[in-house]
Write a protein that holds these residues in place. Structure first.
Motif, mmCIF file in Angstrom:
data_model
loop_
_atom_site.group_PDB
_atom_site.id
_atom_site.type_symbol
_atom_site.label_atom_id
_atom_site.label_comp_id
_atom_site.label_asym_id
_atom_site.label_seq_id
_atom_site.Cartn_x
_atom_site.Cartn_y
_atom_site.Cartn_z
ATOM 1 N N HIS B 336 0.809 -1.218 0.000
ATOM 2 C CA HIS B 336 0.000 0.000 0.000
ATOM 3 C C HIS B 336 0.842 1.268 0.000
ATOM 4 O O HIS B 336 0.318 2.361 0.218
ATOM 5 C CB HIS B 336 -0.939 -0.005 1.208
ATOM 6 N N ASN B 337 2.130 1.097 -0.223
ATOM 7 C CA ASN B 337 3.043 2.229 -0.257
ATOM 8 C C ASN B 337 3.053 3.039 1.049
ATOM 9 O O ASN B 337 3.272 4.246 1.049
ATOM 10 C CB ASN B 337 2.696 3.140 -1.453
ATOM 11 N N VAL B 338 2.743 2.378 2.134
ATOM 12 C CA VAL B 338 2.894 3.004 3.455
ATOM 13 C C VAL B 338 4.207 2.430 3.997
ATOM 14 O O VAL B 338 4.259 1.271 4.392
ATOM 15 C CB VAL B 338 1.724 2.630 4.401
ATOM 16 N N ILE B 339 5.261 3.208 3.922
ATOM 17 C CA ILE B 339 6.586 2.660 4.270
ATOM 18 C C ILE B 339 6.861 2.883 5.758
ATOM 19 O O ILE B 339 6.995 4.024 6.209
ATOM 20 C CB ILE B 339 7.709 3.317 3.428
ATOM 21 N N PRO B 340 6.925 1.786 6.536
ATOM 22 C CA PRO B 340 7.225 1.972 7.959
ATOM 23 C C PRO B 340 8.645 2.481 8.139
ATOM 24 O O PRO B 340 9.521 2.164 7.352
ATOM 25 C CB PRO B 340 7.091 0.569 8.560
ATOM 26 N N GLY B 341 8.836 3.257 9.164
ATOM 27 C CA GLY B 341 10.155 3.838 9.407
ATOM 28 C C GLY B 341 9.996 5.202 10.039
ATOM 29 O O GLY B 341 8.861 5.615 10.341
ATOM 30 N N PRO B 342 11.102 5.904 10.214
ATOM 31 C CA PRO B 342 11.045 7.201 10.881
ATOM 32 C C PRO B 342 10.014 8.158 10.265
ATOM 33 O O PRO B 342 9.331 8.885 10.988
ATOM 34 C CB PRO B 342 12.461 7.747 10.683
ATOM 35 N N GLN B 343 9.894 8.121 8.930
ATOM 36 C CA GLN B 343 8.963 9.040 8.257
ATOM 37 C C GLN B 343 7.517 8.808 8.679
ATOM 38 O O GLN B 343 6.722 9.735 8.723
ATOM 39 C CB GLN B 343 9.074 8.855 6.734
ATOM 40 N N LEU B 344 7.191 7.549 8.989
ATOM 41 C CA LEU B 344 5.816 7.213 9.360
ATOM 42 C C LEU B 344 5.426 7.947 10.641
ATOM 43 O O LEU B 344 4.308 8.464 10.760
ATOM 44 C CB LEU B 344 5.691 5.691 9.558
ATOM 45 N N PHE B 345 6.349 7.989 11.595
ATOM 46 C CA PHE B 345 6.064 8.670 12.857
ATOM 47 C C PHE B 345 5.958 10.186 12.668
ATOM 48 O O PHE B 345 5.246 10.860 13.389
ATOM 49 C CB PHE B 345 7.148 8.344 13.893
ATOM 50 N N GLN B 346 6.687 10.701 11.701
ATOM 51 C CA GLN B 346 6.653 12.147 11.486
ATOM 52 C C GLN B 346 5.427 12.568 10.677
ATOM 53 O O GLN B 346 4.801 13.568 10.981
ATOM 54 C CB GLN B 346 7.920 12.577 10.741
ATOM 55 N N ASN B 347 5.102 11.768 9.673
ATOM 56 C CA ASN B 347 4.041 12.193 8.746
ATOM 57 C C ASN B 347 2.694 11.525 8.968
ATOM 58 O O ASN B 347 1.671 12.055 8.549
ATOM 59 C CB ASN B 347 4.478 11.918 7.291
ATOM 60 N N LYS B 348 2.680 10.330 9.585
ATOM 61 C CA LYS B 348 1.399 9.617 9.726
ATOM 62 C C LYS B 348 1.211 9.125 11.150
ATOM 63 O O LYS B 348 0.944 7.946 11.385
ATOM 64 C CB LYS B 348 1.345 8.445 8.746
ATOM 65 N N MET B 349 1.378 10.012 12.094
ATOM 66 C CA MET B 349 1.246 9.634 13.497
ATOM 67 C C MET B 349 -0.164 9.128 13.786
ATOM 68 O O MET B 349 -0.354 8.235 14.617
ATOM 69 C CB MET B 349 1.578 10.843 14.377
ATOM 70 N N ASP B 350 -1.162 9.701 13.103
ATOM 71 C CA ASP B 350 -2.550 9.267 13.325
ATOM 72 C C ASP B 350 -2.725 7.800 12.936
ATOM 73 O O ASP B 350 -3.427 7.046 13.613
ATOM 74 C CB ASP B 350 -3.539 10.159 12.564
ATOM 75 N N PHE B 351 -2.050 7.388 11.870
ATOM 76 C CA PHE B 351 -2.119 5.994 11.415
ATOM 77 C C PHE B 351 -1.507 5.060 12.469
ATOM 78 O O PHE B 351 -2.062 4.010 12.790
ATOM 79 C CB PHE B 351 -1.368 5.864 10.085
ATOM 80 N N VAL B 352 -0.365 5.507 13.026
ATOM 81 C CA VAL B 352 0.309 4.705 14.060
ATOM 82 C C VAL B 352 -0.602 4.584 15.284
ATOM 83 O O VAL B 352 -0.795 3.485 15.832
ATOM 84 C CB VAL B 352 1.666 5.355 14.444
ATOM 85 N N LEU B 353 -1.175 5.717 15.708
ATOM 86 C CA LEU B 353 -2.057 5.693 16.887
ATOM 87 C C LEU B 353 -3.304 4.843 16.630
ATOM 88 O O LEU B 353 -3.789 4.153 17.530
ATOM 89 C CB LEU B 353 -2.463 7.116 17.269
ATOM 90 N N ALA B 354 -3.799 4.886 15.390
ATOM 91 C CA ALA B 354 -4.978 4.070 15.044
ATOM 92 C C ALA B 354 -4.657 2.587 15.228
ATOM 93 O O ALA B 354 -5.497 1.817 15.729
ATOM 94 C CB ALA B 354 -5.413 4.348 13.612
ATOM 95 N N LEU B 355 -3.446 2.197 14.866
ATOM 96 C CA LEU B 355 -3.055 0.786 15.042
ATOM 97 C C LEU B 355 -2.986 0.428 16.530
ATOM 98 O O LEU B 355 -3.408 -0.653 16.946
ATOM 99 C CB LEU B 355 -1.706 0.508 14.380
ATOM 100 N N TYR B 356 -2.466 1.354 17.351
ATOM 101 C CA TYR B 356 -2.399 1.104 18.799
ATOM 102 C C TYR B 356 -3.808 0.964 19.387
ATOM 103 O O TYR B 356 -4.079 0.063 20.180
ATOM 104 C CB TYR B 356 -1.675 2.255 19.516
ATOM 105 N N LEU B 357 -4.686 1.886 18.987
ATOM 106 C CA LEU B 357 -6.066 1.834 19.501
ATOM 107 C C LEU B 357 -6.756 0.554 19.030
ATOM 108 O O LEU B 357 -7.530 -0.060 19.774
ATOM 109 C CB LEU B 357 -6.849 3.067 19.046
ATOM 110 N N ALA B 358 -6.460 0.167 17.798
ATOM 111 C CA ALA B 358 -7.033 -1.080 17.267
ATOM 112 C C ALA B 358 -6.609 -2.265 18.135
ATOM 113 O O ALA B 358 -7.412 -3.170 18.402
ATOM 114 C CB ALA B 358 -6.591 -1.296 15.831
#
Lengths: 179, 499
Positions: B336-358
Motif C-alpha cells: 500500500h506504499n505506506v513505508i514503515p520507518g522514521p517518516q511514518l512517525f513524522q508524517n502519519k502519526m494518526d495511522f500509528v495511533l490508530a493501530l495502537y487503539l485497534a
C-alpha cells in the motif's frame, strides 16, 4: 586428545532421526552454489564493494557453506539415532500431497474454482479417511464457504475456469465473477 | 490530541470494525486449534488483504496476531497441547490445574493475565509514541542497516543449541532474497539461465510454503489425531478477581514482554522464560511451579501477550520486523506504499495511533468473546488433524494462486512446503529464513544508500551516536556469546578431567 574430546562434547546437540541426511544434503547444496559463485554472479567494474550486486549473495553462500559444514559436523559428532530410513520415507510420502495440490491448481484453471474445490475436498477427504456421509457433506459445505468468502465476497484474484465459457450468457458472467 | 482524533476517525469505519471483529475472533479460534496457528492464517490471508485499505488489512492481521495466544492457552490448559508454539510454558502449570479439577479457574486466570499483559503493553506503546517520534528521525540508512544486522544476529543467537542451523537458514533467506534479476546494475544472480528464476523468489510464496503448505502436508501425512476435551461449566469471571492478587507477577511479566518484544528476533519465548524464572525466584511457593501454580500461569501468559504490541515498535519506527508474523505484515505496508520507518512517525502519526487503539479494541473483543464462548472453542480443538490438513491445503490455494495466478509460484510454494515439513520434523527453525529474506533486503538497500556518504569504514559511525550505540551492542552481543561458549567449553573440560 582431551581438548578434542571436549570440543566433540560441545558440538553434540539434541537431534531427531534424519538430521544428518538433511545436514549433508544442505551442505552439498551450499557447496554446489559456492562452486557456481563465479558463473552466477557479476562483479561490476568501478563500483564500490557496498554497491556490488554480487556482495550479498556471496556473503550468503559463503556463510551458508561454513555454517552448513559446522551443522553437519555437529550432526556427525552426535550419537547415532536410529530411524533414519523411516524418517526419509515420511518425507517422501508427503510428496503425494504436493501432487494433490498441483493437480488442484491445474484443475482450477480449466474446471473453475468452485467445482475443483468441492472435488478436492471430497476426494482428498475420502483419501485420508473421512468416508461417512456426514464428513462428506461437511467437506462440501466447507468448500462452498471458502469459495463464497474468498471469491464471491472478497473478490480475490482467482480467474474463472475455462469450462465456464461453455455456460449460457448470464450464468457464464456470474460464474466468472463469483465462482 | 489532533492525531488522536484523526486516529479515531480512521477507525470509525464499518470495514475497520468488521476487520477487527473477524481478525480477533478468527485469531482466537485459530489459536485454539493445535496445528494451525496465526502464522498459517496470516500467510493465507495476506494476499487477500492487499485489496483492502491499509488500515483494514492491517487491523485484520493484527487481530489474528494479538488474539491467537489467548485461544492457544485453551488446549494448553485443557489437553496439555499448546494451541500456538508460544503457549508451551502455559502447559507447565495450566494442565496440572486441569488435572486437579481446576480447568475453569486456570482458563480464567490465563485470560485475565493475557488481557492485563496486552493492555499494559499497549499503554507503554502509546506513552512511548512521542519519544519514538523524536528519536526515529535520527535513524538514517546506516542506523537501520546496523539495526537489521543486529536483528539477524539476535535471531540466530536466540536459537540456543541450534545456532549453526539457524545461521545457515538465515543465510539461505538472504540468498533467496538476492536471487533473480537485479534492477540497479542490470545483472542476474543465481538464475542458472532459467527464465522462471529471473523474477526472483517472492516472500509470500516462501511464507505460504514454509508455514501453511508444510503444515498441511505434515497433518495429512501423520496419523490422524482427534484431541478430546471435556466442556467446562460455570462462570469464567471469578479468575479476574483472583488474578488481581497476582498483579505484581503480571506487571513484571508484561514488562518482560514489552522489553523482549522491542528487541528484534527475541520475542515471546525469551519473554516468557524470563518472566517465569523471575516469578519462581520471587515466589513464596516456588515448589508449586510446574505443578499447577497460578503464579506460573500468570507469569507466562502476561509475558507472551505483551509481546505483539511491543513487536510493533521496531516494525513501525524502523521498518524492521522482529519475527515472522511482523515480517508478513511488513509486506502489507509495502503493497500500500505506506513505508514503515522514521517518516511514518513524522508524517502519519494518526495511522500509528490508530493501530495502537485497534490493538486495545482487539483485546477487549477477544476477552469478552472468550468469557462467553470458551466451550465453542473447546469443540474446535476436537477437529481431527487430517481434516485440518485438507482445510489448510484448500485455503493455501487462495494465498498462493491469487498472488499472480502463476503455476510457477504454486510449484515453488509446494517445494518450500516439503522443505518446511522436513524442518518441522527435524525441529529446526523456520523463522530465520523469513527474517533472512526480509532483513537481508533491508541491509542490501540501506547499505547501498549509505555508501553514497561513506568513504572509509570509520565514516559509518562518525558523528552518528545511534550508529555507534548499535555497533557497540553488536560487539557486546558477540562477546557475550563467545564468553558463554568459553564457559561451556571450560565446564565440559572439567567434566572430562573428572572422568
Amino acid at each position: 586428545m582431551t581438548r578434542l574430546m571436549t570440543l566433540q562434547e560441545m558440538f553434540k546437540r539434541y537431534r531427531r532421526p534424519g538430521d544428518v541426511v538433511f545436514a549433508l544434503v544442505f551442505l552439498a547444496f551450499s557447496l554446489f552454489l559456492l562452486l557456481n559463485l563465479k558463473s552466477q554472479l557479476v562483479w561490476k567494474d568501478g563500483l564500490i564493494l557496498g554497491k556490488q550486486p554480487a556482495l550479498w549473495p556471496t556473503i550468503a553462500v559463503i556463510g551458508m557453506t561454513c555454517l552448513a559444514f559446522l551443522h553437519w559436523l555437529s550432526s556427525a559428532l552426535s550419537p547415532r539415532i536410529y530411524g533414519r530410513l523411516a524418517e526419509m520415507t515420511f518425507w517422501a510420502k508427503s510428496c503425494e500431497y504436493v501432487i494433490w495440490f498441483m493437480a488442484y491448481i491445474y484443475g482450477v484453471k480449466y474446471y473453475g474454482y468452485l467445482p475443483m474445490t468441492i472435488v478436492l475436498a471430497v476426494v482428498l477427504g475420502i483419501r485420508v479417511g473421512f468416508r461417512s456421509w456426514r464428513s462428506v457433506m461437511m467437506l462440501i459445505l466447507f468448500a462452498v464457504v471458502v469459495v463464497v468468502v474468498f471469491k464471491s465476497m472478497l473478490q480475490v484474484n482467482i480467474p474463472g475456469g475455462a469450462l465456464y465459457d461453455y455456460l449460457p450468457g448470464a450464468v457464464r458472467s456470474f460464474a466468472l465473477t463469483y465462482l | 490530541m489532533e492525531d488522536f482524533l484523526s486516529a479515531f476517525t480512521l477507525l470509525a469505519d464499518w470495514k475497520v470494525f468488521f476487520a477487527l471483529l473477524v481478525g480477533s475472533i478468527g485469531g482466537a479460534i485459530i489459536g485454539a486449534i493445535p496445528g494451525v496457528g496465526p502464522a498459517i492464517a496470516i500467510a493465507i490471508l495476506l494476499p487477500a488483504t492487499f485489496s483492502f485499505e491499509p488500515i483494514v488489512g492491517l487491523t485484520m492481521l493484527l487481530g489474528i496476531y494479538g488474539s491467537s495466544m489467548y485461544g492457544g492457552s485453551i488446549p494448553a490448559i485443557l489437553i496439555n497441547t499448546p494451541g500456538t508454539a508460544v503457549n508451551a510454558l502455559t502447559t507447565y502449570d495450566g494442565y496440572p490445574m486441569t488435572k486437579r479439577g481446576e480447568g475453569r479457574r486456570a482458563l480464567s486466570l490465563a485470560y485475565s493475565a493475557s488481557f492485563f499483559g496486552a493492555i499494559l503493553s499497549i499503554i507503554c506503546l502509546i506513552l512511548m509514541a512521542p519519544v519514538l517520534a523524536k528519536v526515529a528521525p535520527y535513524f538514517g540508512s546506516r542506523e537501520i542497516f546496523f539495526a537489521a544486522f543486529l536483528g539477524i544476529l539476535l535471531v540466530v543467537l536466540a536459537h540456543r543449541g541450534q545456532i549453526f542451523a539457524a545461521g545457515m537458514l538465515a543465510m539461505f533467506g538472504i540468498l533467496l532474497n538476492s536471487v533473480g534479476f537485479e534492477s540497479v546494475t542490470y545483472s542476474e544472480r543465481f538464475t542458472f539461465g532459467q527464465s522462471w528464476l529471473r523474477g526472483g523468489v517472492n516472500l509470500i510464496v516462501v511464507v505460504l510454503g514454509l508455514f501453511a503448505l508444510s503444515q498441511a502436508f505434515l497433518l495429512l501425512t501423520e496419523k490422524n489425531k482427534s484431541p478430546d476435551s471435556e466442556l467446562i461449566s460455570g462462570s469464567l469471571f471469578d479468575g479476574m478477581k483472583e488474578s488481581w492478587l497476582y498483579k505484581r507477577v503480571a506487571t513484571v511479566g508484561a514488562g518482560f514482554g514489552v522489553l523482549m518484544g522491542v528487541i528484534p528476533g527475541v520475542g515471546e519465548f525469551t519473554a516468557q522464560f524470563f518472566s517465569y524464572s523471575h516469578a519462581r525466584a520471587n515466589s513464596k511457593k516456588p515448589d508449586e511451579f510446574g505443578k499447577g501454580s497460578p503464579e506460573g500461569l500468570i507469569a507466562s501468559e502476561s509475558a507472551n501477550n505483551a509481546v505483539p504490541a511491543a513487536a510493533m515498535i521496531p516494525l513501525l519506527a524502523l521498518g524492521i520486523p522482529g519475527e515472522a508474523l511482523t515480517a508478513m505484515m511488513l509486506s502489507v505496508f509495502y503493497v500500500h506504499n505506506v513505508i514503515p520507518g522514521p517518516q511514518l512517525f513524522q508524517n502519519k502519526m494518526d495511522f500509528v495511533l490508530a493501530l495502537y487503539l485497534a490493538l486495545i479494541i482487539i483485546n477487549v473483543i477477544v476477552f469478552v468473546f472468550l468469557l462467553f464462548s470458551t466451550n465453542l472453542l473447546i469443540k474446535a480443538i476436537q477437529i481431527p488433524t487430517r481434516l485440518l490438513g485438507v482445510m489448510i491445503l484448500i485455503l493455501s490455494l487462495v494465498g498462493v494462486y491469487s498472488l499472480r495466478n502463476s503455476f510457477v509460484d504454486c510449484g515453488m510454494a509446494a517445494g518450500f512446503g516439503v522443505f518446511g515439513l522436513i524442518l518441522k520434523r527435524l525441529n529446526l527453525p523456520i523463522v530465520p529464513i523469513i527474517l533472512g529474506m526480509v532483513l537481508g533486503n533491508i541491509m542490501d538497500v540501506k547499505l547501498r544508500s549509505a555508501m553514497a556518504r561513506v568513504k572509509t569504514p570509520y565514516d559509518f559511525v562518525d558523528g552518528r551516536p545511534i550508529a555507534m550505540i548499535l555497533v557497540g551492542i553488536i560487539v557486546l552481543v558477540i562477546l557475550l556469546h563467545l564468553r558463554t561458549l568459553w564457559n561451556e567449553y571450560k565446564i565440559e573440560k572439567s567434566k572430562h578431567a573428572a572422568k
